[in-house]
Design a protein around this motif. Structure first.
Motif, mmCIF file in Angstrom:
data_model
loop_
_atom_site.group_PDB
_atom_site.id
_atom_site.type_symbol
_atom_site.label_atom_id
_atom_site.label_comp_id
_atom_site.label_asym_id
_atom_site.label_seq_id
_atom_site.Cartn_x
_atom_site.Cartn_y
_atom_site.Cartn_z
ATOM 1 N N UNK A 38 -24.062 47.149 31.945
ATOM 2 C CA UNK A 38 -23.118 47.391 30.704
ATOM 3 C C UNK A 38 -23.785 46.752 29.423
ATOM 4 N N UNK A 39 -23.613 47.446 28.226
ATOM 5 C CA UNK A 39 -24.007 46.919 27.143
ATOM 6 C C UNK A 39 -22.906 46.822 26.175
ATOM 7 N N UNK A 40 -22.646 45.557 25.609
ATOM 8 C CA UNK A 40 -21.765 45.301 24.659
ATOM 9 C C UNK A 40 -21.893 45.536 23.344
ATOM 10 N N UNK A 41 -21.267 46.362 22.591
ATOM 11 C CA UNK A 41 -21.363 46.669 21.117
ATOM 12 C C UNK A 41 -20.897 45.637 20.498
ATOM 13 N N UNK A 42 -21.917 45.240 19.287
ATOM 14 C CA UNK A 42 -21.641 44.076 18.219
ATOM 15 C C UNK A 42 -21.735 42.676 19.115
ATOM 16 N N UNK A 43 -22.648 42.588 19.845
ATOM 17 C CA UNK A 43 -22.807 41.070 20.518
ATOM 18 C C UNK A 43 -21.618 40.509 21.016
ATOM 19 N N UNK A 44 -21.443 39.415 21.027
ATOM 20 C CA UNK A 44 -20.641 38.460 21.658
ATOM 21 C C UNK A 44 -19.284 39.123 21.455
ATOM 22 N N UNK A 45 -19.027 39.329 20.008
ATOM 23 C CA UNK A 45 -17.565 39.691 19.526
ATOM 24 C C UNK A 45 -17.460 41.050 20.370
ATOM 25 N N UNK A 46 -18.290 42.010 20.804
ATOM 26 C CA UNK A 46 -18.032 43.230 21.638
ATOM 27 C C UNK A 46 -17.336 42.768 23.053
#
Length: 470
Positions: A38-46
């Motif tokens: 998985x890739x979180x969009x917009x860093x830890x905010x995502x």
């Protein structure tokens, strides 16, 4: 049971942050212990908002869209694609991961979000653990700079304290080159290459006029002058005097004016390179002369800019000479058309190694590298930096005679909230040049030419701004 891997990007984008991401995805797809990526969009905010992209499925879909399997034999590979082919990729995979690696900025998006101290308020970390459990995340890789490594360190320590079987690994990134625990940072080499090449082009601009001309160029680097130091590479090849002012050394208005006057006696054209965060002897930022310090980011860092304009006024108040100041600003960090081969390949391999570290259970570590000394200089040699742990995966392709690196891992605790600056011994006694030690350190980092892919005359990029369910 297999676990899922989650990766995110944070902080300011660079020309090669996606090379590290490409290395993460490429390696994770080969690991039997990893199920979904998985890739979180917009860093830890995502991560908080659970805005995740299923990267394995997305990569396979994009791979077919950009490079159809039925046309595989006719796919033209970039030099980095050839590098991946040697690493065992199919032609289609090599073309895709090469295009991703040479896409500038952050394909997953980024953020600047400072987490609270979990010892004082653990609620954010409790929420992150809840998300990790819901998505069966066993490995979290965070690609970023100083503040991102601080986040990764806090999260790794919290997972360990809670007895959670979640491995957190940091992947280094910053054009500022100020991360401890690594000889040089991914992103710096390509930015240094852009700066050095652009200064030589600006030098040609200066030389066309038969008049005295001072060109002032301001580079990024809030507290460390590594980017501005790249101007020394231009000075080495150039044909006019260069005056280079780094924030590691206090700035004197009177001495600067004398330096310019002396340089103009030697040549009608002079190039001045200055760090955006340069300060005077009282510790005052030059860019604040005549105005307030200005806005700060989420981590409390001043948003700098404008030192070049201050220097321009200092010249004009003392002498009558054509003067122009410019800022490279954002252009210096995401120039996908002018990449350092060394930088791209090392960034990719650092991302791949981070996956290896995660699978091995190396919680709380940062993927790193150090220079193997053989005729070239390293930061470690001049600064007394400690040897890195877990040296393991061999050497990157050579980037010049005597240059090779060894991949390693360092504890995030030794990286978080630390800042690496240029040794004062590397700055010339005149205060506006750099010694051979600095040049020997810099030269290999810009070698080799890579570029983003071009289609119909324009750059072709890859991004992951789409969502998926669990």
């Amino acid at each position: 049971m297999k676990k899922n891997l989650l990766v995110a990007q944070s902080g300011g984008p660079t020309a090669v942050i996606n090379a590290s991401l490409s290395g993460v995805i490429w390696k994770a797809m080969q690991e039997e212990k990893i199920d979904k990526i998985y890739g979180a969009q917009h860093g830890i905010a995502g991560v908080f908002s659970e805005e995740f992209v299923e990267l394995k499925a997305c990569a396979k879909k994009q791979m077919e869209e950009h490079f159809p399997k039925k046309e595989e034999e006719s796919i033209l590979l970039s030099p980095f694609g050839d590098f991946l082919l040697v690493k065992g990729s199919t032609r289609q995979e090599a073309a895709y991961f090469s295009r991703l690696a040479q896409t500038p900025a952050a394909a997953l998006g980024s953020c600047r979000l400072k987490l609270k101290n979990p010892q004082e308020d653990p609620r954010e970390f409790q929420e992150l653990l809840s998300v990790f459990k819901a998505w069966n995340i066993g490995y979290f890789l965070y690609i970023g700079g100083n503040d991102s490594m601080d986040t990764a360190w806090k999260l790794s320590a919290y997972c360990k304290e809670q007895g959670e079987d979640i491995v957190v690994v940091g992947v280094p990134k910053t054009i500022d080159n100020d991360l401890e625990g690594i000889d040089h940072c991914p992103g710096f080499g390509s930015s240094a290459k852009y700066i050095a090449a652009s200064l030589l082009e600006l030098e040609r601009e200066c030389l066309v006029y038969d008049t005295k001309y001072v060109m002032i160029v301001e580079m990024m680097g809030r507290n460390a002058g590594w980017l501005t130091a790249a101007a020394a590479l231009s000075a080495e090849k150039g044909s006019i005097p260069y005056l280079i002012y780094l924030e590691e050394q206090s700035f004197s208005k009177e001495q600067f004016q004398k330096d310019v006057e002396k340089a103009l006696q030697q040549s009608d054209q002079v190039m001045v390179a200055v760090s955006e965060g340069i300060k005077d002897s009282n510790g005052k930022f030059l860019y604040t002369y005549g105005r307030e310090e200005g806005n700060k980011d989420a981590f409390g860092h001043s948003i700098a800019g404008g030192a070049g304009g201050v220097l321009e006024q200092m010249i004009l108040e003392k002498m009558s000479v054509k003067t122009r100041s410019i800022e490279f600003n954002l252009l210096q960090r995401c120039a996908g058309h002018l990449l350092s081969k060394t930088d791209v390949e090392e960034s990719f391999l650092l991302g791949a190694q981070a996956v290896e570290l995660a699978v091995l259970g190396e919680n709380g570590k940062m993927s790193s590298l150090r220079r193997k000394l053989s005729g070239e200089n390293s930061f470690e040699k001049s600064s007394g930096q400690k040897d890195s742990e877990n040296s393991n995966t061999g050497k990157s392709p050579k980037a010049g005679i005597g240059y090779a690196v060894e991949y390693s891992a360092v504890p995030l605790s030794e990286v978080a909230n630390q800042e690496k600056k240029i040794p004062l011994s590397w700055i010339g006694k005149d205060g506006h040049s750099l010694e051979e030690e600095a040049l020997a350190y810099l030269r290999p980092l810009i070698l080799g030419e890579y570029s983003c892919d071009f289609v119909d005359g324009l750059p072709q990029y890859i991004s992951f701004f789409e969502k998926s369910g669990k």
